[in-house]
Design an enzyme around this catalytic site. Structure first.
Site, PDB file in Angstrom:
ATOM      1  N   THR A 192      48.680  14.700  39.339  1.00 19.94           N
ATOM      2  CA  THR A 192      50.048  15.079  39.712  1.00 19.94           C
ATOM      3  C   THR A 192      50.061  15.652  41.118  1.00 19.94           C
ATOM      4  OG1 THR A 192      50.480  15.605  37.406  1.00 19.94           O
ATOM      5  CG2 THR A 192      52.024  16.497  39.020  1.00 19.94           C
ATOM      6  N   CYS A 245      31.161  25.848  57.305  1.00 17.18           N
ATOM      7  CA  CYS A 245      30.408  25.448  56.119  1.00 17.18           C
ATOM      8  C   CYS A 245      28.948  25.854  56.222  1.00 17.18           C
ATOM      9  CB  CYS A 245      30.467  23.946  55.937  1.00 17.18           C
ATOM     10  SG  CYS A 245      32.036  23.285  56.420  1.00 17.18           S
ATOM     11  N   SER A 270      43.654  16.943  57.362  1.00 20.04           N
ATOM     12  CA  SER A 270      43.562  18.193  56.611  1.00 20.04           C
ATOM     13  C   SER A 270      44.747  19.087  56.940  1.00 20.04           C
ATOM     14  CB  SER A 270      42.260  18.918  56.975  1.00 20.04           C
ATOM     15  OG  SER A 270      42.254  20.215  56.422  1.00 20.04           O
ATOM     16  N   GLN A 316      40.338  17.501  62.849  1.00 15.37           N
ATOM     17  CA  GLN A 316      40.514  18.372  64.025  1.00 15.37           C
ATOM     18  C   GLN A 316      41.448  17.769  65.071  1.00 15.37           C
ATOM     19  OE1 GLN A 316      39.410  21.418  64.466  1.00 15.37           O
ATOM     20  NE2 GLN A 316      37.983  21.573  62.765  1.00 15.37           N
TER      21      GLN A 316
HETATM   22  C1  LIG Z   1      37.760  21.180  58.173  1.00 11.84           C
HETATM   23  C2  LIG Z   1      37.159  19.839  58.331  1.00 11.84           C
HETATM   24  C3  LIG Z   1      36.900  19.027  57.225  1.00 11.84           C
HETATM   25  C4  LIG Z   1      37.163  19.496  55.808  1.00 11.84           C
HETATM   26  O1  LIG Z   1      38.539  19.591  55.574  1.00 11.84           O
HETATM   27  P1  LIG Z   1      39.090  20.321  54.247  1.00 11.84           P
HETATM   28  O2  LIG Z   1      40.554  20.010  54.296  1.00 11.84           O
HETATM   29  O3  LIG Z   1      38.789  21.767  54.438  1.00 11.84           O
HETATM   30  O4  LIG Z   1      38.413  19.717  53.098  1.00 11.84           O
HETATM   31  C5  LIG Z   1      36.365  17.786  57.440  1.00 11.84           C
HETATM   32  N1  LIG Z   1      36.098  17.352  58.671  1.00 11.84           N
HETATM   33  C6  LIG Z   1      36.333  18.085  59.771  1.00 11.84           C
HETATM   34  C7  LIG Z   1      36.024  17.547  61.113  1.00 11.84           C
HETATM   35  C8  LIG Z   1      36.867  19.356  59.633  1.00 11.84           C
HETATM   36  O5  LIG Z   1      37.088  20.092  60.707  1.00 11.84           O
END
Ligand SMILES: *Cc1c(COP(=O)(O)O)cnc(C)c1O
Length: 400
Positions: A255, A341, A215, A195
């Site tokens: 890959t 989630c 991410s 984030q």
């Molecule tokens: C979205 C998020 C994740 C998971 O990331 P993905 O790329 O969707 O696996 C992990 N930690 C935090 C704090 C997130 O906001």
């Protein structure tokens, strides 16, 4: 200000529905899509097939992207490992460090407000005999540095994992202070920065971070790509999660997807170039949202520290209101109660409960996430709808 922001700010009619869930995911920036597209078709080479020009072209694009990712966090490109996202990066960092053969300390310290993928990785290690310490946070959502220091002084610890910014309440942790504390004790410091990267300044050197998760889809890149920063000096050793062709210096076999790597690189470059201006714009929009709401509705609670938080995040409690019922009144607003989630679950958010919020207030809280394509008109419309819905649910006559 970026071009899109200029366009959206000049607009006075919002396009419905309004997206206010930027902590769950972000749209891919059209500039990112443009950068990645050629790597599906004419530049389709396997970046690991460097015996010919097709492969070398893809490899060069991946390496340029690696450099862009490294640059955003003050790292060297040799310290960046591409993954499928922050979930994989967090699993790789935490399990990888604790399962490494030479590691004898076998203790991990993390926090109750971490993302599920961090908590579940730690829980899995617990089943393998690792000592897992789950610390509470302060009522403002922030890490208590004295408590962390005391905990680390109890016993030798392998790794501390603290998220840079929380995905529900947006609080930004004192990373430099945590990093200094860990470094002084020879403990690895991992941060889930899904984030925070691209939203607030992150510097792995100044903050003494040893491992950091990124991410793509939280920073206007595509879903399915992420990265793990892995310190080279002193070198952090990990046991890989996957066995295979030993790509990514043996840390992550498989890959690489050049279109996704290029996209993450471009997303990082844009975020870095626009961070200061975009953060200021979002802070203004967020404060406008909060001001508008608090003027119109009595009894509004801001969850999480007001100062140390992401520029685009609000988490607001409405005492006496059920969050699900509130969302049901707001079909034009794409809002959520908390983490994506767990939003299918009916229990109140474990993050809000960790702040000490009673169930009633945790159940009556919503997360408002603003981002790159949010306009002032979007904010004004959302405040208006939210205000009417809260009044309706509280049974009050609409006031003037
Ligand atoms: C979205 C998020 C994740 C998971 O990331 P993905 O790329 O969707 O696996 C992990 N930690 C935090 C704090 C997130 O906001």
């Amino acid at each position: 200000m970026n071009d899109v922001a200029k366009q959206t700010d000049g607009r006075n009619q919002p396009t419905l529905p309004i997206y206010l869930d930027y902590q769950a995911t972000t749209p891919t920036d059209p500039r990112v899509v443009a950068a990645m597209l050629p790597y599906f078709t004419e530049k389709f080479g396997n970046p690991h097939s460097t015996s010919h020009s097709h492969g070398r072209e893809a490899a060069a694009a991946v390496e340029a992207a690696r450099h862009q990712v490294a640059r955003l966090i003050g790292a060297d490109e040799r310290e960046i490992v591409f993954t499928s996202g922050a979930t994989e990066s967090n699993n790789l960092a935490i399990k990888g460090a604790l399962r490494f053969k030479g590691e004898t300390r076998r203790r991990v310290v993390t926090y109750v407000t971490e993302h599920k993928c961090v908590l579940e990785s730690a829980r899995r290690l617990g089943e393998e005999g690792v000592e897992v310490v789950l610390l509470p946070v302060s009522p403002d959502g922030l890490v208590d540095l004295d408590l962390l220091a005391r905990t680390l002084d109890e016993r030798p610890t392998t790794l501390v994992s603290v998220m840079a910014a929380n995905n529900e309440i947006g609080v930004v942790q004192p990373l430099a202070e945590i990093g200094a504390l860990c470094r002084a004790r020879g403990v690895l410091f991992h941060s889930d920065a899904a984030q925070a990267v691209g939203k607030v300044p992150i510097d792995v050197e100044a903050m003494k971070i040893d491992l950091l998760s990124i991410s793509g889809h939280k920073i206007y890149g595509p879903k399915g790509i992420g990265a793990l920063y892995l310190r080279r000096r002193p070198r952090v050793r990990l046991e890989p999660l996957f066995d295979g062709g030993a790509q990514e210096r043996g840390i992550r076999s498989g890959t690489l997807a050049p279109p996704l790597c290029v996209a993450l690189g471009e997303a990082c470059a844009i975020a870095g170039a626009e961070m200061a201006a975009e953060a200021a714009r979002l802070r203004q929009l967020r404060d406008r949202f909060y001001r508008g709401l608090t003027r119109a509705v009595p009894e509004v609670v801001l969850n999480g520290d007001p100062e140390h938080r992401l520029p685009g995040n609000l988490n607001i409690g409405f005492p006496g209101i059920d969050g699900q019922a509130l969302l049901a009144e707001l079909p034009e607003l794409s809002l959520s109660l908390g983490s994506a989630c767990t939003s299918a679950a009916v229990e109140p958010s474990y993050v809000l409960k960790a702040l000490g919020l009673p169930d009633a207030l945790a159940n009556g809280s919503i997360r408002i996430g603003l981002g790159r394509f949010t306009s002032e008109a979007d904010v004004d419309f959302a405040v208006d709808r939210l205000t009417s819905a809260v009044r309706r649910l509280r049974g009050a006559a609409p006031s003037a």
